[in-house]
Design a protein around this motif. Structure first.
Motif, PDB file in Angstrom:
ATOM      1  N   SER A 128      25.005  51.824  46.816  1.00  0.00           N
ATOM      2  CA  SER A 128      25.664  53.103  47.111  1.00  0.00           C
ATOM      3  C   SER A 128      26.234  53.754  45.851  1.00  0.00           C
ATOM      4  CB  SER A 128      26.794  52.882  48.122  1.00  0.00           C
ATOM      5  OG  SER A 128      27.877  52.210  47.484  1.00  0.00           O
ATOM      6  N   GLY A 129      26.333  52.982  44.763  1.00  0.00           N
ATOM      7  CA  GLY A 129      26.908  53.524  43.536  1.00  0.00           C
ATOM      8  C   GLY A 129      28.415  53.617  43.574  1.00  0.00           C
ATOM      9  N   VAL A 130      29.022  53.184  44.693  1.00  0.00           N
ATOM     10  CA  VAL A 130      30.479  53.285  44.805  1.00  0.00           C
ATOM     11  C   VAL A 130      31.113  51.916  44.572  1.00  0.00           C
ATOM     12  CG1 VAL A 130      32.414  53.938  46.296  1.00  0.00           C
ATOM     13  CG2 VAL A 130      30.219  55.123  46.500  1.00  0.00           C
ATOM     14  N   GLN A 131      32.148  51.915  43.714  1.00  0.00           N
ATOM     15  CA  GLN A 131      32.866  50.669  43.461  1.00  0.00           C
ATOM     16  C   GLN A 131      34.063  50.607  44.393  1.00  0.00           C
ATOM     17  OE1 GLN A 131      33.932  50.149  39.350  1.00  0.00           O
ATOM     18  NE2 GLN A 131      34.463  47.996  39.656  1.00  0.00           N
ATOM     19  N   ILE A 132      33.992  49.766  45.410  1.00  0.00           N
ATOM     20  CA  ILE A 132      35.116  49.720  46.340  1.00  0.00           C
ATOM     21  C   ILE A 132      36.119  48.663  45.877  1.00  0.00           C
ATOM     22  CG2 ILE A 132      33.777  50.574  48.307  1.00  0.00           C
ATOM     23  CD1 ILE A 132      33.764  47.709  49.358  1.00  0.00           C
ATOM     24  N   PRO A 133      37.418  48.933  46.111  1.00  0.00           N
ATOM     25  CA  PRO A 133      38.433  47.989  45.627  1.00  0.00           C
ATOM     26  C   PRO A 133      38.369  46.647  46.351  1.00  0.00           C
ATOM     27  CG  PRO A 133      39.442  49.964  46.616  1.00  0.00           C
ATOM     28  CD  PRO A 133      37.976  50.095  46.790  1.00  0.00           C
ATOM     29  N   VAL A 134      38.649  45.594  45.597  1.00  0.00           N
ATOM     30  CA  VAL A 134      38.648  44.243  46.156  1.00  0.00           C
ATOM     31  C   VAL A 134      39.984  43.590  45.836  1.00  0.00           C
ATOM     32  CG1 VAL A 134      37.485  42.006  46.190  1.00  0.00           C
ATOM     33  CG2 VAL A 134      36.171  44.079  45.738  1.00  0.00           C
ATOM     34  N   GLY A 135      40.585  42.972  46.836  1.00  0.00           N
ATOM     35  CA  GLY A 135      41.840  42.248  46.635  1.00  0.00           C
ATOM     36  C   GLY A 135      41.701  40.814  47.110  1.00  0.00           C
ATOM     37  N   THR A 136      42.724  40.028  46.791  1.00  0.00           N
ATOM     38  CA  THR A 136      42.739  38.610  47.162  1.00  0.00           C
ATOM     39  C   THR A 136      44.035  38.319  47.895  1.00  0.00           C
ATOM     40  OG1 THR A 136      41.500  37.993  45.212  1.00  0.00           O
ATOM     41  CG2 THR A 136      42.789  36.278  46.231  1.00  0.00           C
ATOM     42  N   ILE A 137      43.934  37.593  49.001  1.00  0.00           N
ATOM     43  CA  ILE A 137      45.167  37.217  49.685  1.00  0.00           C
ATOM     44  C   ILE A 137      45.253  35.702  49.817  1.00  0.00           C
ATOM     45  CG2 ILE A 137      44.285  37.439  52.072  1.00  0.00           C
ATOM     46  CD1 ILE A 137      47.169  38.886  52.493  1.00  0.00           C
ATOM     47  N   ASP A 138      46.472  35.194  49.588  1.00  0.00           N
ATOM     48  CA  ASP A 138      46.745  33.769  49.748  1.00  0.00           C
ATOM     49  C   ASP A 138      47.594  33.623  50.992  1.00  0.00           C
ATOM     50  OD1 ASP A 138      46.939  30.932  48.477  1.00  0.00           O
ATOM     51  OD2 ASP A 138      48.992  31.432  48.998  1.00  0.00           O
ATOM     52  N   ILE A 139      47.177  32.806  51.931  1.00  0.00           N
ATOM     53  CA  ILE A 139      47.871  32.773  53.227  1.00  0.00           C
ATOM     54  C   ILE A 139      48.911  31.664  53.324  1.00  0.00           C
ATOM     55  CG2 ILE A 139      45.926  33.796  54.471  1.00  0.00           C
ATOM     56  CD1 ILE A 139      46.029  30.525  55.530  1.00  0.00           C
ATOM     57  N   THR A 140      49.103  30.895  52.245  1.00  0.00           N
ATOM     58  CA  THR A 140      49.967  29.705  52.337  1.00  0.00           C
ATOM     59  C   THR A 140      51.330  29.992  52.972  1.00  0.00           C
ATOM     60  OG1 THR A 140      48.914  28.982  50.309  1.00  0.00           O
ATOM     61  CG2 THR A 140      50.856  27.764  51.018  1.00  0.00           C
ATOM     62  N   LEU A 141      51.965  31.090  52.541  1.00  0.00           N
ATOM     63  CA  LEU A 141      53.316  31.375  53.025  1.00  0.00           C
ATOM     64  C   LEU A 141      53.319  31.857  54.470  1.00  0.00           C
ATOM     65  CD1 LEU A 141      54.703  33.103  49.835  1.00  0.00           C
ATOM     66  CD2 LEU A 141      55.330  30.862  50.701  1.00  0.00           C
ATOM     67  N   TYR A 142      52.143  32.120  55.018  1.00  0.00           N
ATOM     68  CA  TYR A 142      52.072  32.662  56.377  1.00  0.00           C
ATOM     69  C   TYR A 142      51.501  31.661  57.368  1.00  0.00           C
ATOM     70  CZ  TYR A 142      52.983  36.959  53.894  1.00  0.00           C
ATOM     71  OH  TYR A 142      53.557  37.908  53.097  1.00  0.00           O
ATOM     72  N   ARG A 143      51.257  30.438  56.881  1.00  0.00           N
ATOM     73  CA  ARG A 143      50.704  29.424  57.771  1.00  0.00           C
ATOM     74  C   ARG A 143      51.697  29.078  58.855  1.00  0.00           C
ATOM     75  NH1 ARG A 143      47.210  25.261  54.310  1.00  0.00           N
ATOM     76  NH2 ARG A 143      47.604  24.010  56.145  1.00  0.00           N
TER      77      ARG A 143
END
Lengths: 183, 324
Positions: A60-75
């Motif tokens: 598509s030629g579009v760079q979509i944003p990518v993030g990372t989530i760590d779930i440890t504190l929400y377990r």
């Protein structure tokens, strides 16, 4: 208890083709790439989300944003898991407000990880929509969580484990079904 | 594998690996302070007792906020209102607190060793928030985190500590911590506050009497509060202290460019530090406060939250078996 490999679910090539299809599905079902962003769940959701974003950029030629989530504190099982898990940072450099988010993870099982990931995202703002993309859906849900984008559905038993190996983390690339058997 | 941490009583007995682990674990909590919604449910249902037998504002608020942001409740015991004033012994007070079943206790006490005494008798994690002239471990951890963040490392840095080293638990904890990381430490202050022998506290420590010599090549400077209540014993006039040891802009120029200025607070402008330095670009005092929250959240998470502080396994198991 011993762990034995029962069968291979996906080869490296199949993982590659599945991700190609998932990338197209995500863009198609989203009606474009506006506001779209991917959130990889630590650990193996992270390389998967990066690969999906790269594929989307390629066609598509579009760079979509990518993030990372760590779930440890929400377990919800911190008091029962034994040694306290190490906490990692979330890496989400964009605002999630009004974003069209797709959480990316390797295996959908009980649904508790995804519940935790959503809690974490809500602490960062108010997304417009959250959907879920997984490489493998192995069933056995304990929460009302379903994926919008599924690479492969697999019938499993309780004792079986779906092992996803990705070259970024494990060095090799394949998905296998293993079982725990008594010695 | 790291040695499991049950309490945080002091820095002296910790290994470099344990300290690094705590500093690394503070990073996600530093990021968390920027969240619009600063409330986790991670320690929901847990209670942290804050037993401050000695007056404290910033440390108590920092621990209380850290506990609140993790979702824990707090029980507060403060010196002014405590039954200690009525003559109750430390152990009786602590046993009363224990009977209310907290999941951890944070203690500040004017007697060195009080946290150890309590840790030996209670079956719950104890965090030392400052004991007498012994240690103030969370302050040293937040100072180290602040320096490491700004300088990118600790190894090989030169640190100068200014002021009343002898009576300062902040200085002691900092000396223990930073010397484990190969920091070269210079102590400077009036002779009665920096007596001979203090350099034997840890490796890489030296005493210097002139502030100009002490600041040369410094990468970071910790300015201690002048405890005015101690100024009379043995007498040093306030003016004399200012003249000899106040950190002024001119003196700061003697240090390396970009040298960091830290102060554990509360800061007395115009006494141990000039206002221009306190508010200057090299000052880290507000970073220290924010980092204190992150360090205390990380500690409460690991000590009160569950079992152990352990190193991450070399290779995690597939997470569908461990995480869900």
């Amino acid at each position: 208890m011993r762990v034995v490999e029962k069968r291979q679910l996906l080869s490296a090539d199949e993982i590659g083709r599945t991700l190609q299809r998932l990338a197209h599905e995500i863009v198609e079902k989203s009606g474009g790439t506006d506001d779209l962003a991917l959130i990889g769940v630590r650990r193996r959701g992270v390389p998967l989300s990066e690969r999906l974003a790269k594929t989307i950029q390629n066609f598509s030629g579009v760079q979509i944003p990518v993030g990372t989530i760590d779930i440890t504190l929400y377990r919800d099982d911190l008091s029962t898991v034994g040694p306290q898990p190490v906490v990692h940072s979330n890496e989400i450099s964009f605002s999630v407000d009004n974003r069209d988010l797709v959480i990316v993870d390797d295996v959908l099982y009980t649904g508790r990880t995804i519940r935790a990931a959503m809690n974490g995202l809500f602490d960062l703002g108010r997304p417009k929509r959250i959907r879920l993309c997984v490489l493998i859906d192995r069933g056995h849900r304990e929460l009302p969580v379903e994926a919008s984008f599924i690479g492969s559905k697999v019938q499993t038993s309780d004792t079986e484990i779906v092992e996803v190996h990705l070259k970024e983390i494990d060095g090799d690339e394949r998905v296998v079904l293993v079982d725990r058997v008594a010695e | 594998m790291l040695q499991r941490l049950e309490h945080l009583l002091g820095i002296e007995d910790l290994t470099r690996e344990q300290i690094s682990f705590i500093l690394d674990q503070a990073a996600p909590f530093q990021e968390f302070q920027k969240h619009p919604l600063k409330k986790l449910a991670t320690l929901r249902g847990k209670t942290v007792a804050l037993a401050f037998f000695e007056n404290s504002t910033r440390t108590r608020i920092s621990f209380a906020t850290a506990a609140a942001r993790l979702g824990a409740d707090t029980m507060n015991l403060q010196a002014e209102s405590s039954s200690l004033k009525k003559g109750e012994s430390l152990l009786d007070t602590i046993r009363t607190l224990e009977a209310m079943r907290p999941d951890g206790i944070v203690i500040r006490h004017s007697s060195s060793g009080a946290p150890q005494l309590i840790a030996d008798r209670l079956g719950m994690p104890v965090v030392n928030a400052g004991d007498g002239t012994h240690e103030h471990p969370t302050q040293a951890l937040l100072d180290a985190l602040t320096i490491r963040d700004r300088k990118g490392k600790l190894d090989g840095l030169n640190l100068t500590i200014l002021g009343d080293i002898l009576h300062s638990r902040v200085a002691r904890s900092n000396i223990f911590l930073l010397s484990k990381f190969g920091v070269n430490i210079t102590l400077c202050g009036p002779t009665m506050w920096v007596p001979r022998g203090l350099e034997s506290l840890a490796p890489n420590v030296r005493r210097v009497s002139r502030i100009e010599d002490a600041l040369k090549t410094a990468d970071a400077i910790i300015v201690l509060r002048v405890q005015t209540e101690r100024l009379h014993e043995p007498a040093i006039a306030t003016e004399e202290y200012i003249l000899g040891y106040q950190l002024t802009p001119a003196r700061l120029k003697l240090a390396r460019p970009g040298a960091l200025v830290l102060h554990p607070g509360p800061m007395i402008r115009g006494l141990e530090i000039d206002a221009a330095v306190a508010d200057g670009p090299q000052s880290c005092v507000l970073d220290q406060v924010t980092n204190g929250l992150a360090i205390r959240m990380a500690l409460l998470y690991h000590l009160v939250g569950g079992a152990a502080v352990e190193a991450p396994p070399a290779k995690e198991k597939p997470k569908d078996s461990t995480k869900d």
